[in-house]
Design an enzyme around this catalytic site. Structure first.
Site, mmCIF file in Angstrom:
data_model
loop_
_atom_site.group_PDB
_atom_site.id
_atom_site.type_symbol
_atom_site.label_atom_id
_atom_site.label_comp_id
_atom_site.label_asym_id
_atom_site.label_seq_id
_atom_site.Cartn_x
_atom_site.Cartn_y
_atom_site.Cartn_z
ATOM 1 N N ASP A 1 0.868 -1.173 0.000
ATOM 2 C CA ASP A 1 0.000 0.000 0.000
ATOM 3 C C ASP A 1 0.914 1.235 0.000
ATOM 4 O OD1 ASP A 1 -2.189 1.650 -0.011
ATOM 5 O OD2 ASP A 1 -3.252 0.600 1.574
HETATM 6 C C1 NOJ Z 1 -4.101 3.836 0.113
HETATM 7 C C2 NOJ Z 1 -5.294 2.945 0.279
HETATM 8 O O1 NOJ Z 1 -5.201 2.244 1.493
HETATM 9 C C3 NOJ Z 1 -5.445 1.934 -0.843
HETATM 10 O O2 NOJ Z 1 -6.686 1.295 -0.684
HETATM 11 C C4 NOJ Z 1 -5.338 2.588 -2.176
HETATM 12 O O3 NOJ Z 1 -5.527 1.648 -3.212
HETATM 13 C C5 NOJ Z 1 -3.966 3.245 -2.273
HETATM 14 N N1 NOJ Z 1 -3.864 4.266 -1.235
HETATM 15 C C6 NOJ Z 1 -3.713 3.869 -3.637
HETATM 16 O O4 NOJ Z 1 -4.473 4.985 -3.813
#
Ligand code: NOJ
Length: 715
Positions: free
Chosen positions: A261
């Site tokens: 993430d």
């Molecule tokens: C953080 C989020 O937790 C995740 O769900 C998302 O896909 C990513 N950012 C990318 O934007």
């Protein structure tokens, strides 16, 4: 493309670059040729980005094409970039949030929605969507409940599969995109419902409840997995070798890319798990993490780790191969632009076919909680007041991608579309901010509008931006302003209907006895107002059922139906020295699986084809369900099972199957479910997934509270 050959001619630097993912803003230099914004924060140079492997969050097909073209000029090996985006509940045509989709109990509509967003986003240049999120949720305070299909492992698993199939198709058309399942694992179990918080749980609970939906998505062929931000039992997911290598890769056979993430590699330092970014890179690589999103631990440290002999080049090669294989599967070496097509992107955006899907989905997801013969409202009603902070607000949900609130049908617009000659007035009554105190002027204005109206539609609950990532709430009750508004409006107009917008269960206890009718519309998306009007005026019937328990009191949270019995279950109210509270009951306000309709249904007691079953055998349980009301409707017949004694304690009830049934008035149907060892199995004390001999209670019911059961004995 011969991927292995390509790998052989790549330098170490080029290989490492494949593992890096930067946002599209990092890849575009300003007029002076300088990298700015996040690229500057990460200290990136043009050399760093020249052969990076993938990018996220870009504007549209035109920008995708421009970025890819530039990249193909710069990359010495001509390896195309993978383009990823958060296409969560739609791209331009936005459909209901995932918690709402869970409430549909309808895998077909869920698949249709994912298909539609695959078509739109593929034309926009997307190769991989960061969806579905399949994190099981039990704590309504957590902001990201809205992205999950709810509290049940089985329902989540069904919906996970439907979404993966919808996005990916066979991956052979340029309208198919890859699904990246997230957030592996148990991100939804964050302590106290605070986002990004610690997860500490037994492996038994993890496997029985939390891992099921990711596994279902993997089995459905999901092409990527995103590791979660949280720790599990002391180890952050992206560095969790047990989770990523032992369980995901070795046990489940997942040989595709794992992505982190956002900046989760570097956050290993904050967790106190790694002392610096070099150690982050080492820990993540050892856990077989392939792509690092928006931090530079791999980029800056893999070379020196290799020189020091702390990692092997084969580890890097394996990651690169997984990424190149995906690019090859998508045909990017032949056509780096794949489905990107600005004209098609424009033509599909909000096209009538897609609007129709969004509207149908919003209808199917709504859950009718209470109706004292108020709904449906008569279409000949002359004077309607639409009251509340969300009357004229586009409710798209927290991840609207390129959806525009201004292109969204609001409730007031939907009501006007549905009624030709009615006089529709509006009053906000309050502003909808969190914890808002009543403003007498705004409330009086609303009360005056309600007094003059024949019927009132009250739009209350949460705005789309009051749930979602980093939007956990300590208090999930309605604000004092909304409570007062509802009470005063209902006092002057008995034909008042509440429409609840929310991204999580809301505690409705303060208003439930006051409102004659209330339904949950969630965050319904582009066609919100039309779907709400379709339901309110009875053009369509309610068929949604709750995918998450609605608590009676905030202090009951986390509350879920499939809990353990404990040694001292509370069997009757006020029973002392039992598991419960002295000030509130254990029961929720509305249970999992609950929902009303404009008709009524009755279900018979379940009947087993035989009451004894040998291992390897199967039995059938059936019940007759009847529409006892005056209009046609759909109900959800739900199969629950309880294992009475086992080598580990088992939940009081677990959903193991469901079927949506359409019935004309007076019509009756038999609904059957097959029970095999699989439905009876669990992760036993010996570590196996198997069914243990003994008695099982079998329920076939219309929600999770039924006590009508038959006993099955497994020999
Ligand atoms: C953080 C989020 O937790 C995740 O769900 C998302 O896909 C990513 N950012 C990318 O934007």
């Amino acid at each position: 493309m011969d991927i292995k050959k390509l790998l052989q001619k790549m330098t170490l630097e080029q290989k490492i670059a494949q593992l890096c993912q930067f946002s599209a803003r990092c890849l575009v230099a300003d007029e002076t040729g300088e990298l700015t914004g996040p690229a500057k924060d990460l200290n990136l140079s043009m050399k760093d980005i020249a052969c990076c492997g993938s990018t996220l969050t870009f504007a549209d097909a035109n920008s995708m094409i421009a970025i890819q073209k530039k990249h193909m000029e710069l990359d010495p090996n001509k390896i195309p970039l993978l383009f990823m985006h958060d296409v969560i509940h739609g791209y331009r045509t936005i459909y209901p949030i995932q918690l709402a989709l869970g409430a549909s109990w309808d895998a077909d509509i869920v698949k249709k929605c994912s298909r539609m967003s695959a078509r739109e986003s593929a034309a926009g240049g997307v190769h991989v969507t960061f969806a579905p999120m399949v994190d099981l949720v039990r704590d309504a305070r957590w902001g990201r409940c809205m992205e999950s299909c709810g509290e049940d492992p089985y329902l989540n698993s069904v919906m996970a599969r439907a979404q993966v199939e919808g996005y990916q198709g066979n991956l052979d058309s340029d309208e198919d995109i890859c699904a990246c399942v997230k957030h592996f694992a148990a991100y939804g179990a964050a302590e106290s419902g605070k986002d990004y918080n610690t997860v500490d749980m037994s492996e038994y609970n993890l496997r029985e409840n939390y891992l099921c939906a990711y596994k279902s998505a993997v089995e459905a062929g999901a092409q990527m997995i995103m590791a979660s931000f949280n720790t599990i039992n002391g180890v952050p997911s992206i560095a969790n070798k047990w989770l990523l290598k032992d369980v995901l890769r070795d046990e489940w056979g997942f040989d595709k890319p794992i992505i982190s993430d956002y900046s989760a590699f570097a956050e290993l330092v904050n967790h106190g798990y790694c002392s610096d970014e070099k150690e982050c890179a080492k820990a993540a690589l050892d856990a077989t993490a392939d792509i690092e999103m928006m931090s530079v631990c791999y980029l800056r440290n893999l070379t020196s780790l290799l020189e020091e002999g702390r990692i092997k080049e084969e580890q890097i090669d394996e990651c690169v191969l997984r990424i190149l294989e995906l690019k090859d599967k998508l045909g990017l070496f032949e056509n780096p632009y794949r489905g990107a097509n600005p004209e098609k992107e424009k033509a599909l955006a909000l096209c009538p076919e897609h609007r129709a899907i969004a509207r149908e989905a919003a209808q199917k997801c709504a859950v009718l909680l209470k109706n004292d013969n108020i709904l449906p409202l008569n279409k000949n009603t002359k004077n309607i007041a639409v009251i509340g902070p969300w009357s004229d607000v586009g409710m798209l949900g927290e991840w609207p991608a390129h959806g525009e609130p201004s292109e969204t049908v609001t409730v007031i617009e939907g009501v006007k579309n549905a009624l030709n000659n009615a006089n529709v007035t509006m009053a906000k009554g309050c502003n909808g901010v969190l914890n808002e105190l009543p403003d007498d002027e705004l409330i009086n204005e609303a009360v005056c509008a309600a007094e003059k109206a024949d019927a009132v539609i009250l739009c209350i609950g949460e705005h789309s931006k009051q749930s979602g990532e980093a939007h956990s709430r300590a208090d999930i009750t309605l604000s004092p302003a909304q409570i007062k508004l509802v009470k005063e409006v209902c006092a002057v107009n008995k034909n008042s209907v509440c429409v609840l917008f929310c991204g999580r269960p809301i505690v409705l206890t303060d208003i439930i006895d006051t409102v004659p009718a209330i339904f949950v519309a969630w965050q319904p998306g582009t066609e919100a107002g039309n779907a709400v009007a379709d339901l309110i005026f009875g053009d369509v019937n309610f068929e949604g059922r709750l995918p998450m328990t609605f608590p009676l009191h905030l202090g009951q949270v986390p509350i879920y139906y499939n809990q353990m019995n404990t040694g001292r279950p509370k069997l009757v109210p006020n029973q002392i020295f039992t598991s419960g509270y002295i000030d509130y009951p254990n029961d929720p306000l509305f249970p999992f699986g609950y929902g009303l309709s404009y008709t009524s249904f009755e279900i018979s007691s379940p009947v087993l084809s035989k009451t004894q079953m040998n291992k390897g055998d199967k039995v059938v349980v059936s019940a007759r369900v009847k529409n006892t009301g005056a209009v046609a409707g759909k109900t959800v017949v739900q199969l629950y099972i309880r294992d009475l004694f086992a080598s580990r304690t088992r939940p009081v009830k677990e959903l193991k199957g469901f079927e949506k049934v359409y019935l004309e008035p007076g019509e009756e149907k038999e609904v059957s479910f097959e029970i095999t060892e699989k439905e009876l199995a669990f992760h036993t004390a010996s570590g196996k997934f198997e069914a243990e001999a003994g008695d099982f209670h079998i329920f076939v019911a219309l929600d999770s509270t039924s006590k009508d059961l038959v006993t099955l004995t497994l020999k």
